[in-house]
Design a protein around this motif. Structure first.
Motif, PDB file in Angstrom:
ATOM      1  N   ASP A  39       0.975  -1.003  -0.143  1.00  0.00           N
ATOM      2  CA  ASP A  39       0.187   0.281  -0.126  1.00  0.00           C
ATOM      3  C   ASP A  39       0.869   1.028   0.071  1.00  0.00           C
ATOM      4  OD1 ASP A  39      -2.150   0.893  -0.726  1.00  0.00           O
ATOM      5  OD2 ASP A  39      -2.698   0.904   2.097  1.00  0.00           O
ATOM      6  N   TYR A  40       1.784   1.379  -1.003  1.00  0.00           N
ATOM      7  CA  TYR A  40       2.263   2.568  -0.950  1.00  0.00           C
ATOM      8  C   TYR A  40       1.728   4.209  -1.568  1.00  0.00           C
ATOM      9  CZ  TYR A  40       6.063   4.796  -2.956  1.00  0.00           C
ATOM     10  OH  TYR A  40       7.553   6.133  -2.795  1.00  0.00           O
ATOM     11  N   ASP A  41       2.295   4.421  -0.582  1.00  0.00           N
ATOM     12  CA  ASP A  41       1.452   6.550  -0.592  1.00  0.00           C
ATOM     13  C   ASP A  41       2.487   7.109  -0.261  1.00  0.00           C
ATOM     14  OD1 ASP A  41       1.322   6.054   2.208  1.00  0.00           O
ATOM     15  OD2 ASP A  41      -0.963   6.506   2.738  1.00  0.00           O
ATOM     16  N   MET A  42       1.672   8.537   0.273  1.00  0.00           N
ATOM     17  CA  MET A  42       2.943   9.487   0.664  1.00  0.00           C
ATOM     18  C   MET A  42       3.556   9.247   1.622  1.00  0.00           C
ATOM     19  SD  MET A  42       0.418  12.847  -0.815  1.00  0.00           S
ATOM     20  CE  MET A  42       1.875  13.831  -0.107  1.00  0.00           C
ATOM     21  N   GLU A  43       2.610   8.599   2.441  1.00  0.00           N
ATOM     22  CA  GLU A  43       3.159   8.373   4.104  1.00  0.00           C
ATOM     23  C   GLU A  43       4.058   7.492   3.913  1.00  0.00           C
ATOM     24  OE1 GLU A  43      -0.546   7.939   7.213  1.00  0.00           O
ATOM     25  OE2 GLU A  43       0.710   7.607   8.822  1.00  0.00           O
ATOM     26  N   VAL A  44       4.376   6.801   3.523  1.00  0.00           N
ATOM     27  CA  VAL A  44       4.839   5.278   3.077  1.00  0.00           C
ATOM     28  C   VAL A  44       6.384   5.338   2.853  1.00  0.00           C
ATOM     29  CG1 VAL A  44       5.277   2.897   2.506  1.00  0.00           C
ATOM     30  CG2 VAL A  44       3.707   3.720   2.818  1.00  0.00           C
ATOM     31  N   ALA A  45       6.159   6.360   1.375  1.00  0.00           N
ATOM     32  CA  ALA A  45       6.968   7.565   0.973  1.00  0.00           C
ATOM     33  C   ALA A  45       7.755   7.607   1.751  1.00  0.00           C
ATOM     34  CB  ALA A  45       6.477   8.194   0.156  1.00  0.00           C
ATOM     35  N   LEU A  46       7.259   8.717   2.691  1.00  0.00           N
ATOM     36  CA  LEU A  46       7.756   9.154   3.727  1.00  0.00           C
ATOM     37  C   LEU A  46       9.619   8.848   4.137  1.00  0.00           C
ATOM     38  CD1 LEU A  46       8.912  11.979   4.587  1.00  0.00           C
ATOM     39  CD2 LEU A  46       7.707  12.056   6.661  1.00  0.00           C
ATOM     40  N   LYS A  47       8.523   7.565   5.201  1.00  0.00           N
ATOM     41  CA  LYS A  47       9.673   6.611   5.501  1.00  0.00           C
ATOM     42  C   LYS A  47      10.426   5.606   4.466  1.00  0.00           C
ATOM     43  CE  LYS A  47       6.021   5.314   8.899  1.00  0.00           C
ATOM     44  NZ  LYS A  47       4.474   5.648   8.857  1.00  0.00           N
ATOM     45  N   LEU A  48      10.578   5.748   3.564  1.00  0.00           N
ATOM     46  CA  LEU A  48      11.263   4.876   2.942  1.00  0.00           C
ATOM     47  C   LEU A  48      12.471   5.554   2.267  1.00  0.00           C
ATOM     48  CD1 LEU A  48       9.593   2.779   2.467  1.00  0.00           C
ATOM     49  CD2 LEU A  48       9.186   2.098   0.851  1.00  0.00           C
ATOM     50  N   ILE A  49      12.028   7.068   0.770  1.00  0.00           N
ATOM     51  CA  ILE A  49      13.575   7.779   1.214  1.00  0.00           C
ATOM     52  C   ILE A  49      13.439   8.714   2.280  1.00  0.00           C
ATOM     53  CG2 ILE A  49      11.640   8.144  -1.031  1.00  0.00           C
ATOM     54  CD1 ILE A  49      11.726  11.055   1.272  1.00  0.00           C
ATOM     55  N   SER A  50      13.700   8.201   3.137  1.00  0.00           N
ATOM     56  CA  SER A  50      14.678   8.928   4.752  1.00  0.00           C
ATOM     57  C   SER A  50      15.049   7.376   5.121  1.00  0.00           C
ATOM     58  CB  SER A  50      13.243   9.796   5.707  1.00  0.00           C
ATOM     59  OG  SER A  50      12.496   8.838   5.389  1.00  0.00           O
ATOM     60  N   GLY A  51      14.631   6.284   4.749  1.00  0.00           N
ATOM     61  CA  GLY A  51      15.596   5.317   5.838  1.00  0.00           C
ATOM     62  C   GLY A  51      16.280   4.308   5.154  1.00  0.00           C
TER      63      GLY A  51
END
Ligand SMILES: *Cc1c(COP(=O)(O)O)cnc(C)c1O
Length: 572
Positions: free
Chosen positions: A439-451
Motif C-alpha cells: 500500500d505505497y502512499d505518501m506516508e510510506v514514501a516518506l519513511k522509505l525515502i528517508s530511511g
C-alpha cells in the motif's frame, strides 16, 4: 451570491491549476503516483510563496485503491472510500455540463492548502454525486483512472469544462490556466466559447474563435514521453458524449485529424509549453515537431519530504531552510556525526516499521537499498534481479532491500512485476533479506525515502520524464543510484552526488541489450564501489550524503520550480 468561505480569495486574479489528481495528504486518496504528488507539492510551495493560486480536480469518493498482496505476490485491490465532509466544506453553487445530451450537475468541495507562512490556496474538488443526476452520472467523480474511455472522456469534460464554469460561478477571476497534463485540455474549448470574436458573418467558421486570446491565458505541462500516456479519443466518442459542444471541424484542426489528442489540443491553445526535465523537454520536441517545448525541471516540497530527525538538524544549522531551500548550500556546517545520527534514526524507524507491517527482520547496520514507485513495466523494478546468482554472490550478508509500489488495476505487466519480486524474496531468503511494504502512499514514501541508505532507480531510457522520489531521498541525505534519465541527468555527478547506472543518456540501444548493459553496470558498481564505500569509508559516504543535500536538494525542490513557473510561464 458570494460564498463566505471563499470571499477573500476572489478579490485578486488567480492562476488556476488543473490536475486530474492531486496528492495533498494520505487521508485524501485522490492521487495515484508522481503526477498527483507533484501537483500537491506545487500547491504546497505556492502556498508557502504566497502565490495567487486556486486548484481544480475531482473528488474521487472511492479514492485510489488500497493495495493488499497475498503470499504469492498477487495484488488485491481494496476500495479506498473516504468521507470528504470530514476534511472540507461544500459550496452551495452548482454548474452543469451537457453530457450525452443531458445536463450533469456538479458541485464543489473546497479544501484549503495552508502554509505556516500565511499562504492559503483553495482546492476545488468537483463532485457529481448529487440527487439531480442519474445513478450513472453520480458515479462520474468516483474513481481515479477507473472505467473505460467513455468514463474518462466524461471525467475530462467535468474537469475541464465543468472546472472553468465552477470557477466562474464561484466568482474567481483567472489570469492564467495551468494544465497539469492533457486531462484538463478541454478547458481550452470552454475558454474559446468565452472569447468568441464579435464578428457577424464569416465564410470560415474558425474565424469566430479567438485562439490568440485563449493562448495568452494558457500554460501546458506535459509529463510523459510514453506515447500511450497521451490521452486520445475518437471523434465518434466525442460526438456521442459532447456532440454539439464545439464544432468538430474546428476541433480537428486543434486536436488532430484522426483522433482527439488532448496533449495536442493543449499545445495548440497554450502560449507556454514545458516538459518536466531538460531531457524530457527535448524528447517531447521530437514527439511533437514544430512546437517549442521549454523545460522546467520538477522539484519536491522540502518540508513535506524531510524526515523528523533531519528536520531537527536542519532547523539547528540551517534555520529558515524550509522556505528557502537555497540554504542547503551551507550543508557543510552540519557536523558529520550529527548528519549520520539523524540518518540512522530515520533508518531505525523505517526498519522497525517494516518489521511491524511486513514482518521481515532487517538489520539496522546493514546496507539498505530502497526501491519504490508505481509498479509498471518501464520502471523495471526487477532489473536488480537480472542475474540473481550474481546478486546473491555480491549481496549475501551485505545488503538488504525494501520494495514498495502499486500496479494500476489494469496493468497486468505491473502486477506480474510484483509477483516476480515476491518470488525473488523467497528465492533469496536467508541470504539477502527483502521486504515488500504494501500500500505505497505518501506516508510510506516518506519513511522509505528517508530511511534507506541508497535509492535505486532503474527506468528504461528515455521513458522517465523526471522522476521525483530520488529528489525526496536527496533531501534526507540518501544518495541516488540511478539510470541517467529524467532529473538525474541534471543532478548526477559520479561518485559525488551519487552513482549512475548504465551508459550516458545519449547511448540508447535495444531494450533487451539495455537490460543486460544496465544490470552489469549496476552489479559492478554495487560490488566494487558502493558496498565497500558504505562499510569501509564512512567519511566519503557522509560527504556524499552532504552533496546529495547541498547539490540535489538545493536545486530539486518545488520552491525553485514554482519561482521558475512564475517568471517563465505565468507572468509572460
Ligand atoms: C514521490 C511519489 C511518487 C513518484 O515517484 P517516482 O520516483 O517519480 O516514480 C509516486 N508515488 C508516491 C506515493 C510518491 O510519494
Amino acid at each position: 451570491m458570494i460564498i463566505p468561505i471563499i470571499e477573500k480569495y476572489i478579490k485578486e486574479p488567480k492562476i488556476a491549476y488543473f490536475s486530474m489528481e492531486i496528492g495533498l495528504r494520505p487521508d485524501i486518496p485522490t492521487y495515484s503516483g508522481g503526477l498527483g504528488v507533484l501537483a500537491g507539492d506545487t500547491l504546497r510551495s505556492a502556498a508557502d510563496l504566497n502565490l495567487p493560486f486556486v486548484a481544480v480536480t475531482l473528488i474521487y469518493r472511492k479514492g485510489y485503491f488500497h493495495q493488499k498482496i497475498d503470499d504469492k505476490g498477487h495484488q488485491i485491490e481494496l476500495p479506498a472510500e473516504w468521507d470528504p465532509s470530514l476534511l472540507m466544506t461544500t459550496a452551495p453553487e452548482k454548474v452543469t455540463v451537457t453530457i450525452e445530451g443531458k445536463p450533469v450537475y456538479i458541485q464543489a468541495w473546497i479544501y484549503f492548502v495552508e502554509s505556516v507562512r500565511g499562504g492559503n490556496i483553495p482546492v476545488i474538488f468537483l463532485d457529481t454525486n448529487l440527487p439531480e443526476n442519474t445513478p450513472e452520472n453520480r458515479g462520474l467523480t468516483d474513481s481515479l483512472y477507473g472505467g473505460d474511455e467513455n468514463y474518462r472522456l466524461k471525467q475530462e469534460a467535468i474537469l475541464g469544462i465543468g472546472g472553468v464554469r465552477m470557477l466562474r460561478k464561484l466568482g474567481f477571476q483567472i489570469k492564467k490556466y495551468h494544465m497539469n497534463e492533457g486531462h484538463a485540455a478541454l478547458l481550452t474549448l470552454e475558454l474559446l466559447h468565452e472569447y468568441k470574436k464579435d464578428i457577424e458573418a464569416v465564410w470560415d467558421e474558425s474565424y469566430i474563435w479567438d485562439f490568440e486570446a485563449v493562448r495568452d491565458f494558457c500554460v501546458f505541462t506535459t509529463h510523459t514521453p510514453v506515447e500511450a500516456g497521451h490521452d486520445k479519443f475518437s471523434y465518434d466518442l466525442y460526438n456521442r458524449i459532447l456532440g454539439g459542444y464545439f464544432p468538430e471541424k474546428v476541433l480537428r484542426k486543434l486536436a488532430g485529424e484522426k483522433y482527439i489528442n488532448m496533449t495536442l489540443l493543449g499545445f495548440n491553445l497554450s502560449k507556454y509549453l514545458n516538459g518536466v526535465a531538460k531531457k524530457h523537454g527535448a524528447v517531447s520536441e521530437n514527439m511533437f515537431p514544430g512546437y517549442r517545448i521549454n523545460a522546467i525541471t520538477n522539484g519536491v516540497h522540502s518540508y513535506t519530504w524531510t524526515s523528523e530527525s533531519l528536520k531537527k538538524v536542519y532547523d539547528k544549522y540551517l534555520p529558515g531552510w524550509a522556505n528557502e531551500p537555497e540554504l542547503f548550500v551551507r550543508v557543510g556546517v552540519i557536523p558529520d556525526e550529527e548528519l549520520w545520527a539523524a540518518h540512522f534514526e530515520a533508518k531505525r524507524k523505517l526498519i522497525d516499521y517494516v518489521k511491524s507491517v511486513a514482518h521481515v527482520d532487517l538489520d539496522y547496520d546493514k546496507f539498505t537499498i530502497g526501491f519504490a514507485r508505481r509498479a509498471t513495466a518501464y520502471k523495471r523494478a526487477d532489473l536488480l534481479f537480472y542475474d540473481i546468482d550474481k546478486l546473491e554472490r555480491i549481496g549475501t550478508g551485505k545488503i538488504q532491500i525494501i520494495y514498495a509500489g502499486k500496479a494500476h488495476p489494469k496493468d497486468t505487466e505491473g502486477k506480474q512485476l510484483i509477483e516476480k519480486i515476491f518470488s525473488y524474496i523467497q528465492r533469496l531468503k536467508g541470504k539477502i533479506n527483502i521486504a515488500f511494504v504494501q500500500d505505497y502512499d505518501m506516508e510510506v514514501a516518506l519513511k522509505l525515502i528517508s530511511g534507506v541508505d541508497i535509492w535505486l532507480n532503474t527506468p528504461l531510457r528515455p521513458l522517465e520524464a523526471s522522476g521525483t522520489s530520488g529528489m525526496k531521498a536527496a533531501h534526507n541525505g540518501v544518495v541516488n543510484f540511478s539510470v541517467l534519465d529524467g532529473w538525474w541527468i541534471e543532478g548526477h555527478i559520479e561518485g559525488y552526488t551519487g552513482w549512475s547506472i548504465g551508459p550516458a543518456p545519449t547511448d540508447v540501444g535495444s531494450d533487451k541489450d539495455m537490460n543486460r548493459i544496465d544490470a552489469e553496470d549496476l552489479y559492478k558498481k554495487l560490488e566494487n564501489i558502493i558496498i565497500p564505500t558504505y562499510y569501509n569509508d564512512r567519511k566519503t559516504w557522509v560527504r556524499m550524503m552532504q552533496n546529495a543535500i547541498g547539490k540535489n536538494a538545493y536545486y530539486f525542490n518545488s520552491h525553485r520550480m514554482m519561482r521558475r513557473y512564475v517568471t517563465e510561464a505565468y507572468i509572460r
